[in-house]
Scaffold this motif. Sequence first.
Motif, PDB file in Angstrom:
ATOM      1  N   THR A  25       0.875  -1.189  -0.082  1.00  0.00           N
ATOM      2  CA  THR A  25      -0.125   0.235  -0.032  1.00  0.00           C
ATOM      3  C   THR A  25       0.760   1.214  -0.084  1.00  0.00           C
ATOM      4  N   GLU A  26       1.909   1.199   0.758  1.00  0.00           N
ATOM      5  CA  GLU A  26       2.846   2.600   0.906  1.00  0.00           C
ATOM      6  C   GLU A  26       3.497   2.767  -0.447  1.00  0.00           C
ATOM      7  N   TYR A  27       3.737   1.554  -0.859  1.00  0.00           N
ATOM      8  CA  TYR A  27       4.633   1.556  -2.428  1.00  0.00           C
ATOM      9  C   TYR A  27       3.755   2.051  -3.397  1.00  0.00           C
ATOM     10  N   LEU A  28       2.685   1.456  -3.480  1.00  0.00           N
ATOM     11  CA  LEU A  28       1.667   1.876  -4.528  1.00  0.00           C
ATOM     12  C   LEU A  28       1.007   3.251  -4.460  1.00  0.00           C
ATOM     13  N   THR A  29       0.859   3.874  -3.364  1.00  0.00           N
ATOM     14  CA  THR A  29       0.576   5.099  -3.013  1.00  0.00           C
ATOM     15  C   THR A  29       1.481   6.251  -3.529  1.00  0.00           C
ATOM     16  N   THR A  30       2.821   5.841  -3.078  1.00  0.00           N
ATOM     17  CA  THR A  30       3.929   6.720  -3.454  1.00  0.00           C
ATOM     18  C   THR A  30       4.112   6.648  -4.918  1.00  0.00           C
ATOM     19  N   LEU A  31       4.270   5.385  -5.474  1.00  0.00           N
ATOM     20  CA  LEU A  31       4.329   5.405  -7.160  1.00  0.00           C
ATOM     21  C   LEU A  31       3.027   6.241  -7.804  1.00  0.00           C
ATOM     22  N   PHE A  32       1.915   5.943  -7.427  1.00  0.00           N
ATOM     23  CA  PHE A  32       0.917   6.676  -8.101  1.00  0.00           C
ATOM     24  C   PHE A  32       0.842   8.246  -7.913  1.00  0.00           C
ATOM     25  N   ALA A  33       1.201   8.669  -6.557  1.00  0.00           N
ATOM     26  CA  ALA A  33       1.444  10.062  -6.413  1.00  0.00           C
ATOM     27  C   ALA A  33       2.658  10.622  -7.142  1.00  0.00           C
ATOM     28  N   LYS A  34       3.365  10.025  -7.451  1.00  0.00           N
ATOM     29  CA  LYS A  34       4.542  10.534  -8.071  1.00  0.00           C
ATOM     30  C   LYS A  34       4.122  10.689  -9.736  1.00  0.00           C
ATOM     31  N   ALA A  35       3.389   9.515 -10.183  1.00  0.00           N
ATOM     32  CA  ALA A  35       3.182   9.451 -11.297  1.00  0.00           C
ATOM     33  C   ALA A  35       2.017  10.562 -11.783  1.00  0.00           C
ATOM     34  N   LEU A  36       1.271  10.916 -10.734  1.00  0.00           N
ATOM     35  CA  LEU A  36      -0.069  11.774 -10.976  1.00  0.00           C
ATOM     36  C   LEU A  36       0.267  13.270 -10.796  1.00  0.00           C
ATOM     37  N   LYS A  37       1.278  13.536 -10.181  1.00  0.00           N
ATOM     38  CA  LYS A  37       1.753  15.010  -9.871  1.00  0.00           C
ATOM     39  C   LYS A  37       1.845  15.780 -11.009  1.00  0.00           C
ATOM     40  N   PRO A  38       1.284  16.940 -11.333  1.00  0.00           N
ATOM     41  CA  PRO A  38       1.075  17.616 -12.315  1.00  0.00           C
ATOM     42  C   PRO A  38       2.528  18.576 -12.381  1.00  0.00           C
ATOM     43  N   GLU A  39       2.883  18.947 -13.547  1.00  0.00           N
ATOM     44  CA  GLU A  39       3.886  19.891 -13.543  1.00  0.00           C
ATOM     45  C   GLU A  39       3.704  21.108 -13.248  1.00  0.00           C
ATOM     46  N   PRO A  40       4.647  21.747 -12.414  1.00  0.00           N
ATOM     47  CA  PRO A  40       4.339  23.140 -12.128  1.00  0.00           C
ATOM     48  C   PRO A  40       4.261  24.108 -13.183  1.00  0.00           C
ATOM     49  N   GLN A  41       3.191  25.057 -13.172  1.00  0.00           N
ATOM     50  CA  GLN A  41       2.929  25.850 -14.047  1.00  0.00           C
ATOM     51  C   GLN A  41       3.973  26.723 -14.323  1.00  0.00           C
ATOM     52  N   ALA A  42       4.456  27.150 -15.457  1.00  0.00           N
ATOM     53  CA  ALA A  42       5.583  28.368 -15.727  1.00  0.00           C
ATOM     54  C   ALA A  42       4.935  29.544 -15.489  1.00  0.00           C
ATOM     55  N   ALA A  43       5.733  30.442 -14.606  1.00  0.00           N
ATOM     56  CA  ALA A  43       5.288  31.703 -14.297  1.00  0.00           C
ATOM     57  C   ALA A  43       5.238  32.546 -15.787  1.00  0.00           C
ATOM     58  N   GLU A  44       4.220  33.276 -16.110  1.00  0.00           N
ATOM     59  CA  GLU A  44       4.164  34.201 -17.305  1.00  0.00           C
ATOM     60  C   GLU A  44       5.018  35.398 -17.089  1.00  0.00           C
TER      61      GLU A  44
END
Length: 213
Positions: free
Chosen positions: A194-213
Motif C-alpha cells: 500500500t505504501e509503495y503503490l500510493t507513493t508510486l501513483f502520487a509521483k506519477a500523477l503529480k502535475p508539472e508546475p505551471q511556468a510563470a508568465e
Amino acid sequence: MEDQQTEPKKLSRIQQRNRELIIDAALDVFSQHGFRGATLDQIAESSGLSKPNILYYFAGKEDIYVTLLNQMLSSWSDPLQALKADGDPITEILAYVDRKMDMTRAYPRESRLFANEIIQGGSRVMEHLQADVKALFDEKVAVIQGWVDAGRLAPVDPRHLITSIWATTQHYADFDAQIQVLLGPGDQVIDQGTEYLTTLFAKALKPEPQAAE
C-alpha cells in the motif's frame, strides 16, 4: 380470488449455519480451482457436509457459484463508487488505491474467484460488467479526464490508470502463492504494498508546475 405470494421459508439456525458452511467452503474451492475445476465432492469435503445435504440447500454447483458471485458483485465496485469528483484529485485517487488494498486484505478469496471467472470468459458476470461496471467506469474516467484537462493531474489516460490500479492492487490477492514466496507472508506485505503503490501513483500523477508568465 387474488393470487397470494408466498414468502421464502425462513431457515432455522442450523439450516442457516449449514448454508453458511457451504458458501464458505465453496468460496475456498472455487477461488482455487475456478468453476470448471471445482466439484461438489470438493465442496462437501471442505464443508464437512454430505453431497446430498448440499443439494438440499442448492440446486447444484452452478447455483452455489452464482450465489457467491452475486454476493461479491454487490459490493465489488464500492471503492470506485466512493471516488468523489469534488475532492482533491491525487487525494481521491490515492484513497481509491488504499480502499482497493483494503479489499485485497479482507477478501482475497473473492478476488481470486472473480479473476478465475474473468479468465474463463466471464459469462456469468458479463451482464453486470456491461450494465453496471461499464457505466461506473465511464463516469469515473470522465471525472479523472476533467482533472487532467484542468491541469490538476499529470497527463494520463484515465482508462489505463483505473485498470492499472486494479492490476497492481488485486495482484496481491490473485497471485498470493507467488507473493508469499517472493515477498513473504503476513499483513505487513499488504502494508508495504500500500505504501509503495500510493507513493508510486502520487509521483506519477503529480502535475508539472505551471511556468510563470
